[in-house]
Design a protein around this motif. Structure first.
Motif, PDB file in Angstrom:
ATOM      1  N   HIS A 198       3.618 -18.236   5.244  1.00 42.64           N
ATOM      2  CA  HIS A 198       2.719 -18.653   6.319  1.00 42.64           C
ATOM      3  C   HIS A 198       1.257 -18.283   6.072  1.00 42.64           C
ATOM      4  O   HIS A 198       0.439 -18.435   6.971  1.00 42.64           O
ATOM      5  CB  HIS A 198       3.189 -18.052   7.644  1.00 42.64           C
ATOM      6  CG  HIS A 198       4.582 -18.440   8.020  1.00 42.64           C
ATOM      7  ND1 HIS A 198       4.928 -19.725   8.395  1.00 42.64           N
ATOM      8  CD2 HIS A 198       5.736 -17.718   8.031  1.00 42.64           C
ATOM      9  CE1 HIS A 198       6.225 -19.768   8.651  1.00 42.64           C
ATOM     10  NE2 HIS A 198       6.737 -18.579   8.437  1.00 42.64           N
ATOM     11  N   GLY A 199       0.930 -17.825   4.870  1.00 43.64           N
ATOM     12  CA  GLY A 199      -0.458 -17.530   4.565  1.00 43.64           C
ATOM     13  C   GLY A 199      -0.643 -16.147   3.984  1.00 43.64           C
ATOM     14  O   GLY A 199       0.308 -15.372   3.820  1.00 43.64           O
ATOM     15  N   ASP A 200      -1.897 -15.818   3.681  1.00 40.20           N
ATOM     16  CA  ASP A 200      -2.215 -14.610   2.928  1.00 40.20           C
ATOM     17  C   ASP A 200      -2.835 -13.497   3.758  1.00 40.20           C
ATOM     18  O   ASP A 200      -3.071 -12.407   3.235  1.00 40.20           O
ATOM     19  CB  ASP A 200      -3.186 -14.958   1.789  1.00 40.20           C
ATOM     20  CG  ASP A 200      -2.622 -16.022   0.867  1.00 40.20           C
ATOM     21  OD1 ASP A 200      -1.427 -15.942   0.558  1.00 40.20           O
ATOM     22  OD2 ASP A 200      -3.379 -16.922   0.477  1.00 40.20           O
ATOM     23  N   THR A 201      -3.172 -13.759   5.012  1.00 45.81           N
ATOM     24  CA  THR A 201      -3.689 -12.679   5.846  1.00 45.81           C
ATOM     25  C   THR A 201      -2.541 -11.731   6.194  1.00 45.81           C
ATOM     26  O   THR A 201      -1.364 -12.090   6.099  1.00 45.81           O
ATOM     27  CB  THR A 201      -4.334 -13.238   7.121  1.00 45.81           C
ATOM     28  OG1 THR A 201      -3.400 -14.113   7.772  1.00 45.81           O
ATOM     29  CG2 THR A 201      -5.595 -14.020   6.790  1.00 45.81           C
ATOM     30  N   ILE A 202      -2.866 -10.521   6.604  1.00 48.02           N
ATOM     31  CA  ILE A 202      -1.841  -9.488   6.746  1.00 48.02           C
ATOM     32  C   ILE A 202      -0.785  -9.869   7.777  1.00 48.02           C
ATOM     33  O   ILE A 202       0.421  -9.721   7.541  1.00 48.02           O
ATOM     34  CB  ILE A 202      -2.498  -8.140   7.102  1.00 48.02           C
ATOM     35  CG1 ILE A 202      -3.348  -7.666   5.915  1.00 48.02           C
ATOM     36  CG2 ILE A 202      -1.445  -7.090   7.441  1.00 48.02           C
ATOM     37  CD1 ILE A 202      -4.130  -6.402   6.188  1.00 48.02           C
ATOM     38  N   GLY A 203      -1.219 -10.370   8.923  1.00 47.87           N
ATOM     39  CA  GLY A 203      -0.248 -10.761   9.945  1.00 47.87           C
ATOM     40  C   GLY A 203       0.646 -11.893   9.482  1.00 47.87           C
ATOM     41  O   GLY A 203       1.859 -11.886   9.718  1.00 47.87           O
ATOM     42  N   ALA A 204       0.060 -12.885   8.805  1.00 47.27           N
ATOM     43  CA  ALA A 204       0.845 -14.018   8.311  1.00 47.27           C
ATOM     44  C   ALA A 204       1.822 -13.576   7.230  1.00 47.27           C
ATOM     45  O   ALA A 204       2.951 -14.066   7.157  1.00 47.27           O
ATOM     46  CB  ALA A 204      -0.098 -15.098   7.775  1.00 47.27           C
ATOM     47  N   MET A 205       1.389 -12.636   6.370  1.00 48.06           N
ATOM     48  CA  MET A 205       2.301 -12.121   5.344  1.00 48.06           C
ATOM     49  C   MET A 205       3.477 -11.386   5.968  1.00 48.06           C
ATOM     50  O   MET A 205       4.619 -11.503   5.508  1.00 48.06           O
ATOM     51  CB  MET A 205       1.555 -11.176   4.400  1.00 48.06           C
ATOM     52  CG  MET A 205       0.733 -11.862   3.342  1.00 48.06           C
ATOM     53  SD  MET A 205       0.263 -10.724   2.022  1.00 48.06           S
ATOM     54  CE  MET A 205      -0.683  -9.512   2.932  1.00 48.06           C
ATOM     55  N   ASP A 206       3.220 -10.633   7.026  1.00 46.72           N
ATOM     56  CA  ASP A 206       4.265  -9.796   7.610  1.00 46.72           C
ATOM     57  C   ASP A 206       5.369 -10.587   8.300  1.00 46.72           C
ATOM     58  O   ASP A 206       6.435 -10.032   8.570  1.00 46.72           O
ATOM     59  CB  ASP A 206       3.646  -8.808   8.606  1.00 46.72           C
ATOM     60  CG  ASP A 206       3.243  -7.501   7.938  1.00 46.72           C
ATOM     61  OD1 ASP A 206       3.558  -7.332   6.750  1.00 46.72           O
ATOM     62  OD2 ASP A 206       2.625  -6.652   8.606  1.00 46.72           O
ATOM     63  N   ILE A 207       5.126 -11.853   8.609  1.00 47.29           N
ATOM     64  CA  ILE A 207       6.191 -12.626   9.261  1.00 47.29           C
ATOM     65  C   ILE A 207       6.953 -13.490   8.261  1.00 47.29           C
ATOM     66  O   ILE A 207       7.784 -14.304   8.656  1.00 47.29           O
ATOM     67  CB  ILE A 207       5.646 -13.501  10.407  1.00 47.29           C
ATOM     68  CG1 ILE A 207       4.672 -14.547   9.880  1.00 47.29           C
ATOM     69  CG2 ILE A 207       5.034 -12.632  11.495  1.00 47.29           C
ATOM     70  CD1 ILE A 207       4.376 -15.649  10.875  1.00 47.29           C
ATOM     71  N   SER A 208       6.679 -13.298   6.959  1.00 48.39           N
ATOM     72  CA  SER A 208       7.465 -13.946   5.914  1.00 48.39           C
ATOM     73  C   SER A 208       8.403 -12.914   5.300  1.00 48.39           C
ATOM     74  O   SER A 208       8.095 -11.722   5.266  1.00 48.39           O
ATOM     75  CB  SER A 208       6.556 -14.529   4.832  1.00 48.39           C
ATOM     76  OG  SER A 208       5.766 -15.576   5.356  1.00 48.39           O
ATOM     77  N   ASP A 209       9.534 -13.375   4.805  1.00 48.94           N
ATOM     78  CA  ASP A 209      10.515 -12.446   4.248  1.00 48.94           C
ATOM     79  C   ASP A 209      10.019 -11.878   2.921  1.00 48.94           C
ATOM     80  O   ASP A 209       9.088 -12.426   2.312  1.00 48.94           O
ATOM     81  CB  ASP A 209      11.853 -13.161   4.055  1.00 48.94           C
ATOM     82  CG  ASP A 209      11.788 -14.244   2.993  1.00 48.94           C
ATOM     83  OD1 ASP A 209      12.654 -14.277   2.114  1.00 48.94           O
ATOM     84  OD2 ASP A 209      10.855 -15.079   3.051  1.00 48.94           O
ATOM     85  N   PRO A 210      10.604 -10.789   2.448  1.00 50.61           N
ATOM     86  CA  PRO A 210      10.187 -10.213   1.165  1.00 50.61           C
ATOM     87  C   PRO A 210      10.288 -11.239   0.043  1.00 50.61           C
ATOM     88  O   PRO A 210      11.300 -11.925  -0.106  1.00 50.61           O
ATOM     89  CB  PRO A 210      11.182  -9.063   0.964  1.00 50.61           C
ATOM     90  CG  PRO A 210      11.616  -8.694   2.343  1.00 50.61           C
ATOM     91  CD  PRO A 210      11.650  -9.987   3.103  1.00 50.61           C
ATOM     92  N   SER A 211       9.204 -11.331  -0.758  1.00 50.46           N
ATOM     93  CA  SER A 211       9.163 -12.341  -1.814  1.00 50.46           C
ATOM     94  C   SER A 211       8.172 -11.912  -2.874  1.00 50.46           C
ATOM     95  O   SER A 211       7.533 -10.853  -2.764  1.00 50.46           O
ATOM     96  CB  SER A 211       8.741 -13.702  -1.239  1.00 50.46           C
ATOM     97  OG  SER A 211       7.378 -13.661  -0.826  1.00 50.46           O
ATOM     98  N   VAL A 212       8.006 -12.753  -3.890  1.00 49.20           N
ATOM     99  CA  VAL A 212       7.052 -12.462  -4.949  1.00 49.20           C
ATOM    100  C   VAL A 212       5.628 -12.379  -4.404  1.00 49.20           C
ATOM    101  O   VAL A 212       4.773 -11.681  -4.958  1.00 49.20           O
ATOM    102  CB  VAL A 212       7.152 -13.535  -6.060  1.00 49.20           C
ATOM    103  CG1 VAL A 212       6.698 -14.899  -5.535  1.00 49.20           C
ATOM    104  CG2 VAL A 212       6.327 -13.143  -7.278  1.00 49.20           C
ATOM    105  N   TYR A 213       5.350 -13.054  -3.292  1.00 49.16           N
ATOM    106  CA  TYR A 213       3.994 -13.073  -2.744  1.00 49.16           C
ATOM    107  C   TYR A 213       3.590 -11.732  -2.125  1.00 49.16           C
ATOM    108  O   TYR A 213       2.402 -11.422  -2.024  1.00 49.16           O
ATOM    109  CB  TYR A 213       3.851 -14.183  -1.710  1.00 49.16           C
ATOM    110  CG  TYR A 213       4.055 -15.558  -2.283  1.00 49.16           C
ATOM    111  CD1 TYR A 213       3.140 -16.107  -3.171  1.00 49.16           C
ATOM    112  CD2 TYR A 213       5.181 -16.308  -1.952  1.00 49.16           C
ATOM    113  CE1 TYR A 213       3.337 -17.373  -3.707  1.00 49.16           C
ATOM    114  CE2 TYR A 213       5.381 -17.579  -2.481  1.00 49.16           C
ATOM    115  CZ  TYR A 213       4.460 -18.102  -3.359  1.00 49.16           C
ATOM    116  OH  TYR A 213       4.652 -19.352  -3.889  1.00 49.16           O
ATOM    117  N   ASN A 214       4.572 -10.952  -1.646  1.00 50.11           N
ATOM    118  CA  ASN A 214       4.231  -9.676  -1.026  1.00 50.11           C
ATOM    119  C   ASN A 214       4.871  -8.487  -1.735  1.00 50.11           C
ATOM    120  O   ASN A 214       4.796  -7.358  -1.254  1.00 50.11           O
ATOM    121  CB  ASN A 214       4.624  -9.675   0.460  1.00 50.11           C
ATOM    122  CG  ASN A 214       6.051 -10.142   0.692  1.00 50.11           C
ATOM    123  OD1 ASN A 214       6.974  -9.713   0.000  1.00 50.11           O
ATOM    124  ND2 ASN A 214       6.239 -11.021   1.673  1.00 50.11           N
ATOM    125  N   ALA A 215       5.480  -8.738  -2.909  1.00 52.01           N
ATOM    126  CA  ALA A 215       6.180  -7.668  -3.620  1.00 52.01           C
ATOM    127  C   ALA A 215       5.249  -6.527  -4.004  1.00 52.01           C
ATOM    128  O   ALA A 215       5.655  -5.363  -4.041  1.00 52.01           O
ATOM    129  CB  ALA A 215       6.869  -8.235  -4.862  1.00 52.01           C
TER     130      ALA A 215
END
Length: 760
Positions: free
Chosen positions: A413-430
């Motif tokens: 859902h995007g790269d801002t902190i709040g948007a990252m936190d509502i996506s499941d663990p993945s390569v984008y936030n590893a």
């Protein structure tokens, strides 16, 4: 198309009868004298053979001259073409010009090529299209012949600005000397400092300059003007050299000052070079190729729609004019407690299309991530306040509840902190060490095409949790997958059980930390960056049903707001007549497929500039109604509802509607028969296509974002030999057309994709 070894210039006149051909002849004559062996092309000539600009140039120079299309009637090309029943399409005209340019390149004898247009800058071609638009595909640098006569200041400046707003470079502006009006002196104050103005002496007056016997006065004139023309030639040569030196510099050093997103820069320290985009037009990039002496295939199809934004083509002159209008009228103006026409009109248009029958308010922001952040504030605030009002939460004053979302695995859902936190663990936030993962994400069922059939793949988590006896269900078509008849199928009960059990288990496992659900947030139908996964619509319908009926899984929860992240799929990305995903389900009475909040960006402005909206219901809006400003939605940024973006977006949505009126809905704008053929290849794991989107996943032992060995081979082959730019997502490659892409062009592109797959 451009070449380091053959400078090509386009000659426009600020009006008819400004001496365009005489100026051109002066330059060509000097080029001949100085060993350039110049070539001259006149694409369209009217009044032929009494008037022939090519013959005029030939008579007074030693140049190679050609006329491509000629008409006898002395009138505008669009009129004479109709009168003589020989209307030539813009495409055929451009193909003919390109053929002649390539012929000149192959000879390797000319050091200068001039193309002289007809009439003024905005005179029409045979089709009626303005020639400034038709020739934009090439974007050759322009030599503009100014109007030295009375009234010429206005026509020259208007012509100059018409060219600049379309993306042309205008390095040379030529006038005949006119000591009475001195137009060039005032015009110099109103053009770029990068435009050099030259004065040629006024040619002799003669009413029959095109007579077959030549004109002694003109011969003398061209001899006398040779020195000034030589200065023009030297300037052209210097400009051409500087242009290519800059392109080479970008190619060599383009990585050294810019930090690119989603890019490991280390590869560039090991010899990899940046792709230099010199310009873009319609669906294509024009790129610089440093390793070729001449450039005949320097256009690449923008196969990722420039990160999914392109809807109406690059360099769209109408969008540029809309942007210029709003910039001139407003620039930027403040948004809170103020309204301007573009923001109001765009809100009305969105509510009558994407928000039809459900939405009442439009909140403006700047990009997709921010639109999601706004949606989370709206949704969590509503759920939190409703929970407190109904005394559903026994919350001590010092207790903090962590609000979570219900979502899907593979969501992004995007790269801002709040948007990252509502996506499941993945390569984008590893590697994002502050990522907390506020949600519960279901492993969704997906569908795809393989070997002439459509398959619904039921995820392992569903199969194991409800003891389902199959992992795949076959369908004959996309239409079957989306049929409302499936609403009463056994699979709906399976999905319901899986969803309800999953939500109960999550809440039971988190009793001590006070986690509650605040919203359902989904990318409807297709998960984009998470792997281009095409989700079973029945599963998402059941998710919505469960979110709005919390008594199934938590008696203490109010109904959850449903948030659609349509940043990728919205605004007609999925095809004509689909401003939103909900538009596809208008006849579906058994299930609600309407959100409470929806986010749009990317295609919203047709691909010109950033703007996003969070669209919502009156019920959500009233949550923030109160006596104190503290109860308002305290969110915004400096460029909220910027008029330029709103004006362009309004134009874009109206253009999408026009396209829709001329086309009926199809599941895909790509050739479905060839897609089926591709799906049968042993090298292909799956094919998916919906609207403008095409996904080809390659067979690979590895899966996931970092498994890209085969896909990188395909991407490089497509770029180097097939004229297609695209980006991989793990072991899959996706392609995206614009909403205005022509089927015949896409057929050629798809055939080249198929050939590249076979080459693997």
């Amino acid at each position: 198309m451009f070449s380091e070894t053959l400078p090509i210039y386009l000659i426009f006149g600020a009006n008819t009868d400004v001496g365009k051909t005489i100026c051109t002849t002066s330059i060509v004559n000097s080029a001949s004298i100085n060993g350039y062996n110049p070539a001259y092309i006149k694409p369209v000539q009217t009044g032929y053979p009494l008037d022939s600009d090519a013959e005029f140039v030939r008579r007074y120079t030693n140049a190679s001259v050609q006329t491509l299309y000629s008409y006898s009637t002395p009138a505008s090309p669009h009129l004479t073409a109709l009168e003589e029943n020989r209307v030539i399409s813009d495409e055929d005209l451009l193909i003919k010009i390109e053929e002649k340019i390539l012929e000149t390149m192959k000879l390797k004898t000319s050091k200068l090529l001039l193309l002289e247009t007809a009439g003024g800058v905005n005179s029409p071609t045979m089709s009626g299209t303005l020639q400034s638009d038709v020739f934009r595909k090439f974007r050759f640098p322009v030599i503009l012949i100014g109007d030295s006569k009375l009234g010429g200041i206005s026509t020259t400046i208007s012509s100059y600005e018409s060219l600049k707003i379309r993306g042309y470079d205008v390095p040379i502006l030529i006038f005949f000397e006119n000591k009475k009006y001195l137009n060039h002196e005032i015009i110099k104050q109103h053009v770029s400092s990068e435009t050099t103005i030259f004065l040629l002496t006024t040619p002799p007056k003669n009413e029959n300059l095109h007579n077959n016997n030549g004109n002694k006065d003109l011969v003398k004139y061209f001899e006398d003007s040779a020195k000034t023309a030589e200065l023009i030639l030297k300037k052209l040569a210097a400009l051409h050299k500087a242009r290519f030196e800059r392109l080479k510099e970008l190619n060599d050093d383009g990585e050294k000052k810019v930090w690119w997103p989603f890019t490991q820069h280390r590869a560039f320290s090991q010899g990899k070079r940046a792709m230099v985009i010199d310009s873009a037009y319609n669906d294509d990039f024009t790129i610089f190729k440093p390793d070729e002496a001449q450039y005949s295939s320097d256009r690449l199809f923008d196969g990722c729609a420039s990160w999914w934004t392109q809807g109406l083509g690059h360099g769209n002159p109408h969008m540029a004019k809309e942007a210029a209008y709003a910039a001139g009228r407003y620039g930027h103006v403040i948004s809170p407690e103020a309204i301007h026409e573009p923001a109001q009109a765009l809100a009305e248009e969105i509510l009558s299309s994407a928000g039809k029958d459900w939405a009442s308010r439009v909140f403006y922001s700047d990009n997709g991530s921010t639109a999601i952040e706004v949606a989370l504030k709206m949704a969590f605030t509503k759920t939190s306040l409703e929970s407190q009002k109904k005394m559903l939460i026994d919350k001590p004053s010092n207790e903090i509840i962590q609000w979570n979302v219900i979502g899907l695995e593979g969501s992004y859902h995007g790269d801002t902190i709040g948007a990252m936190d509502i996506s499941d663990p993945s390569v984008y936030n590893a590697k994002v060490h502050w990522y907390t993962g506020k949600g519960f994400w279901f492993n969704p069922p997906t569908y795809y095409e393989k070997n002439k059939r459509f398959y619904l793949n039921i995820s392992d988590s569903i199969v194991s949790s409800v003891e389902l006896d199959t992992e795949e269900i076959e369908f004959n078509s996309m239409a079957e997958i989306f049929s409302v008849k499936r609403n009463k199928s056994y699979l709906r009960k399976v999905y319901n059980k899986y969803i309800v059990n999953g939500l109960k288990k999550f809440l039971q496992n988190n009793l001590n930390v006070k986690k509650k659900f605040g919203a359902l947030v989904i990318e409807p139908l297709i998960l984009g960056a998470g792997g281009m996964l095409f989700i079973d619509p029945l599963f998402q319908k059941e998710l919505i049903f469960c979110a709005r009926n919390p008594e199934l899984w938590d008696a203490s929860s109010p109904p959850l707001p449903v948030v659609f992240d349509e940043i990728f799929v919205g605004m007609y990305r999925l095809g004509v007549n689909l401003p939103s995903v909900a538009s596809l389900f208008t006849c579906d009475d058994d299930f609600s497929y309407l959100p409470d909040i929806a986010c749009y960006a990317k295609c919203l402005t047709g691909g010109l500039l950033p703007l996003s909206v969070t669209v919502t219901t009156d019920e959500i809006f009233k949550v923030f109604d109160g006596d104190s400003k503290l109860e308002a939605l305290l969110h915004g940024h400096s460029y909220t509802a910027h008029p330029i973006g709103c004006q362009v977006a309004l134009y874009s949505l109206k253009e999408y509607k026009k396209i829709s009126l001329n086309k009926k809905f199809e599941w895909t704008i790509w050739d479905a028969q060839l897609l089926t053929t591709i799906s049968c290849s042993e090298k292909v794991a799956r094919v998916n296509s919906f609207g403008t989107i095409l996904v080809v996943e390659l067979n690979s032992q590895m899966k996931g974002y970092l498994s890209n060995k085969e896909s990188l081979k395909l991407v490089e082959n497509l770029k180097s030999s097939k004229g297609i730019f695209c980006r991989p997502l793990g072991n899959l490659v996706y392609f995206m057309a614009s909403q205005r892409s022509l089927r015949k062009d896409l057929d050629l592109i798809l055939n080249n994709i198929w050939k590249a797959i076979q080459d693997l």
